[in-house]
Design an enzyme around this catalytic site. Structure first.
Site, PDB file in Angstrom:
ATOM      1  N   LEU A  86       0.756  -1.089  -0.016  1.00 61.95           N
ATOM      2  CA  LEU A  86       0.008  -0.005  -0.119  1.00 61.95           C
ATOM      3  C   LEU A  86       0.994   1.176   0.057  1.00 61.95           C
ATOM      4  CD1 LEU A  86      -2.728  -0.845   2.642  1.00 61.95           C
ATOM      5  CD2 LEU A  86      -3.118  -0.783   0.221  1.00 61.95           C
ATOM      6  N   GLU A 116     -10.465   0.630   8.041  1.00 57.48           N
ATOM      7  CA  GLU A 116     -10.186  -0.200   9.424  1.00 57.48           C
ATOM      8  C   GLU A 116      -8.833   0.062   9.807  1.00 57.48           C
ATOM      9  OE1 GLU A 116     -10.063  -4.171   7.623  1.00 57.48           O
ATOM     10  OE2 GLU A 116      -9.404  -3.490   5.612  1.00 57.48           O
ATOM     11  N   ASP A 120      -0.265  -3.939  12.571  1.00 54.30           N
ATOM     12  CA  ASP A 120       1.208  -4.067  12.438  1.00 54.30           C
ATOM     13  C   ASP A 120       1.954  -5.491  12.575  1.00 54.30           C
ATOM     14  OD1 ASP A 120       3.930  -3.222  12.205  1.00 54.30           O
ATOM     15  OD2 ASP A 120       3.878  -2.289  14.335  1.00 54.30           O
ATOM     16  N   LYS A 293     -10.092   1.924   1.652  1.00 55.65           N
ATOM     17  CA  LYS A 293     -10.310   1.346   0.343  1.00 55.65           C
ATOM     18  C   LYS A 293     -11.528   1.513  -0.048  1.00 55.65           C
ATOM     19  CE  LYS A 293      -7.788  -2.897   2.205  1.00 55.65           C
ATOM     20  NZ  LYS A 293      -8.110  -4.190   2.607  1.00 55.65           N
ATOM     21  N   CYS A 417      39.741  -0.745  15.720  1.00 54.50           N
ATOM     22  CA  CYS A 417      41.128  -1.364  15.532  1.00 54.50           C
ATOM     23  C   CYS A 417      42.125  -0.329  15.670  1.00 54.50           C
ATOM     24  CB  CYS A 417      40.995  -1.674  13.922  1.00 54.50           C
ATOM     25  SG  CYS A 417      41.134  -0.318  12.549  1.00 54.50           S
TER      26      CYS A 417
END
Length: 600
Positions: A86, A116, A120, A293, A417
């Site tokens: 989407l 709606e 998630d 939608k 390093c």
């Protein structure tokens, strides 16, 4: 191509490369490394540039694709109807613009929408044949997903058989696999007691649980599914509206969101968004916005789809959540190309239900722009992500005597390093000069080298590479091809069969195309498309290695900055020595020579 267009082309390629990496972390590794807001910023910038320069759009651009290619550890499933993504909007004005485009195409004054919550979770497609569950697949790249049927059968909210008489001959049912907040907290408590990895949020926990190789592990995880639509259908009832589909799915025995609502126009959608935003914290599951939608299926068909998303639907995302905390210190992390990325260590604070103690600061320019200092009180934002970001400093609370933070002053030498740190004039990035002598760089480079789009060494992930480097078995790319099965079996939690499979994959990777080999080397700013262009232009590794700056800039879409990075990489004696060793061990497939391309 002019210098300005070359600069734009380079930025587009860099954005694509970054987004592909983040897609792999999010969709395949269930381990996002940047915030949702930062990902959206990258993606929208790419969309803006491609809209302005449509001639630079390529079929493999993330804006033209969905998700990421399925992992090889699962068998593949071809969706009968593609699972599209989407497009997003983030403001009411953008939502008004979306509605205006829809009405203009359709020639209508008002459009009815189904609204709606935007769950998630992890998208899933269930194929039922004559009412029986046959196949369950993840979204994957939208056309091909991963077969997770055995795992899905362990989820109690998914019926093995549709609870309706005379079911369709076949039907693809689409929805989101998710984990309730309370179940997520309990799972993490058990993980902690067992000394196992904690999940960052419910979405990651759900994705990681669904993509287990052992269904028994999935069965022990509290997963649920919420349905939002259907894909391809053969036989069965005829639907006129989107809300009819959801009512039918409820009759079939599926969970559909009780907060769904049919709105007569876009103003109703805005009011709906404000309502669910107020309810968000009290909901048992995570949502990150609303989805609208076009309710009429005939109008949906008339509107059609774009390459990766339907024209008739949009996701309206919540603003990222924010909290106030304190910057205790600033450290740096060293990446694959040696870039030092500053990270704020924060006084732990709860943001959106998750405790956060770190925030990315991106680079020195971002530090300067926001003027973030140690001891500052800052506003932190997150939106269901792993690493939040510092939005701004609360200057009214700044301590007297605080000083601007300089990476070069604080870290004149690499913290890993000890090699000198440098910044090339005109570049934002500050880099460790240690190259392959730096353990932090070699781990990240080796992981990139072994990744699927590079040498494709299955099973050689970040954890295994880290162990091999720490044990002294890996110091450079060529060391991979010196590994024995015993070396792999000596690593923690490495079964004999797994070691055999990884060793076999290493041997299989010895035959590789020149394009993939160039990409695998991890040359700064050389992504897949640039590696392919270099391969096609020079047709020979030797010719590429010996190419001067002028020759390199004749390659399509390569400007002076990228050319300098390539030249610098091949001029490094350690890199050249390792490449010479690799050439002896590999069968690099070079494309047929094109004298015109090489001599141009």
């Amino acid at each position: 191509m002019g210098s300005e267009e070359k600069k734009i082309s380079e930025e587009i390629e860099q954005l694509r490369s970054e987004i592909r990496i983040h897609n792999e972390h999010y969709y395949l590794r269930d381990n996002p490394v940047i915030s949702d807001a930062e990902y959206d910023r990258l993606f929208r910038r790419l969309q803006e540039l491609e809209a302005k320069y449509p001639e630079l759009i390529t079929p493999d651009s993330p804006t033209q694709q969905v998700g990421a290619h399925p992992e090889r550890q699962f068998s593949s499933v071809q969706h009968a109807q593609p699972m599209l993504s989407l497009n997003n909007v983030f403001s009411e004005q953008e939502l008004v613009d979306f509605d205006l485009r829809i009405r203009k195409i359709l020639g209508k004054d008002h459009i009815e929408y189904l609204a709606e919550p935007k769950m998630d979770g992890l998208a899933i497609s269930l194929l039922y044949v004559r009412g029986e569950l046959r196949v369950a697949a993840t979204r994957g790249d939208g056309r091909t997903g991963e077969n997770v049927t055995g795992n899905v059968r362990t989820i109690s909210s998914i019926p093995g058989r549709l609870l309706v008489g005379n079911p369709p001959e076949s039907i693809e049912i689409r929805g989101e696999i998710y984990m309730n907040k309370a179940d997520f907290q309990e799972l993490n408590r058990r993980q902690s007691l067992a000394g196992e990895k904690l999940f960052a949020n419910p979405r990651n926990a759900a994705a990681g649980s669904l993509r287990q190789l052992d269904p028994a592990v999935t069965a022990r995880r509290p997963l649920s599914m919420m349905c939002y639509g259907i894909g391809a259908v053969q036989g069965g009832p005829k639907f006129q509206r989107q809300d009819e589909i959801l009512d039918y799915l409820a009759e079939c025995g599926f969970n559909v969101n009780e907060l769904r609502s049919v709105e007569s126009d876009i103003s109703g959608c805005m009011a709906y968004f404000r309502r669910i935003e107020q309810q968000r914290a009290q909901l048992p599951y995570d949502i990150d916005g609303a989805v609208y939608k076009v309710n009429s299926l005939d109008l949906q068909n008339e509107l059609g789809t774009l390459s990766r998303a339907p024209r008739w639907a949009i996701a309206h995302k919540f603003p990222a959540e924010e909290a106030v905390t304190e910057v205790r210190s600033i450290d740096v992390q060293v990446g694959r190309t040696g870039v030092l990325t500053p990270v704020a260590r924060l006084l732990p604070v709860t943001v959106g239900g998750v405790t956060v103690s770190n925030a990315t600061l991106h680079n020195q320019d971002e530090l300067n722009r926001k003027d973030i200092r140690i001891g500052d009180t800052v506003v932190v934002r997150r939106a269901g992500d792993v690493i939040p970001e510092v939005v701004r400093v609360v200057l009214e609370k700044r301590q007297e005597g605080s000083r601007p933070f300089s990476i070069l002053e604080r870290f004149p030498n690499c913290p890993v390093c000890g090699s000198p740190v440098r910044q090339v004039e005109g570049e934002v990035a500050i880099r460790c000069s240690g190259g392959l002598k730096c353990p932090a760089q070699i781990k990240q480079r080796l992981w990139h080298f072994a990744s699927r789009k590079a040498m494709d060494i299955d099973g050689m992930g970040e954890k295994l590479i880290s162990q091999l480097v720490d044990s002294g078995r890996l110091k450079r790319f060529s060391d991979i091809y010196r590994l024995k099965e015993r070396d792999l079996m000596d690593m923690d939690r490495m079964a004999e069969k797994s070691a055999q499979n990884i060793y076999e994959s290493i041997q299989n990777s010895r035959k590789v195309s020149l394009s993939r080999f160039i990409y695998a080397l991890g040359i700064p700013q050389v992504g897949e498309a640039t590696a392919h262009a270099l391969s096609q232009h020079f047709c020979s590794l030797d010719r590429l290695i010996s190419a001067d700056l002028e020759s390199l800039t004749k390659v399509p879409d390569i400007g002076p900055v990228v050319a300098a990075e390539i030249r610098q990489f091949f001029d490094d004696s350690d890199n050249r020595k390792d490449i010479d060793t690799l050439v002896e061990k590999l069968n690099i497939q070079e494309p047929e020579s094109d004298s015109k391309a090489v001599d141009s």
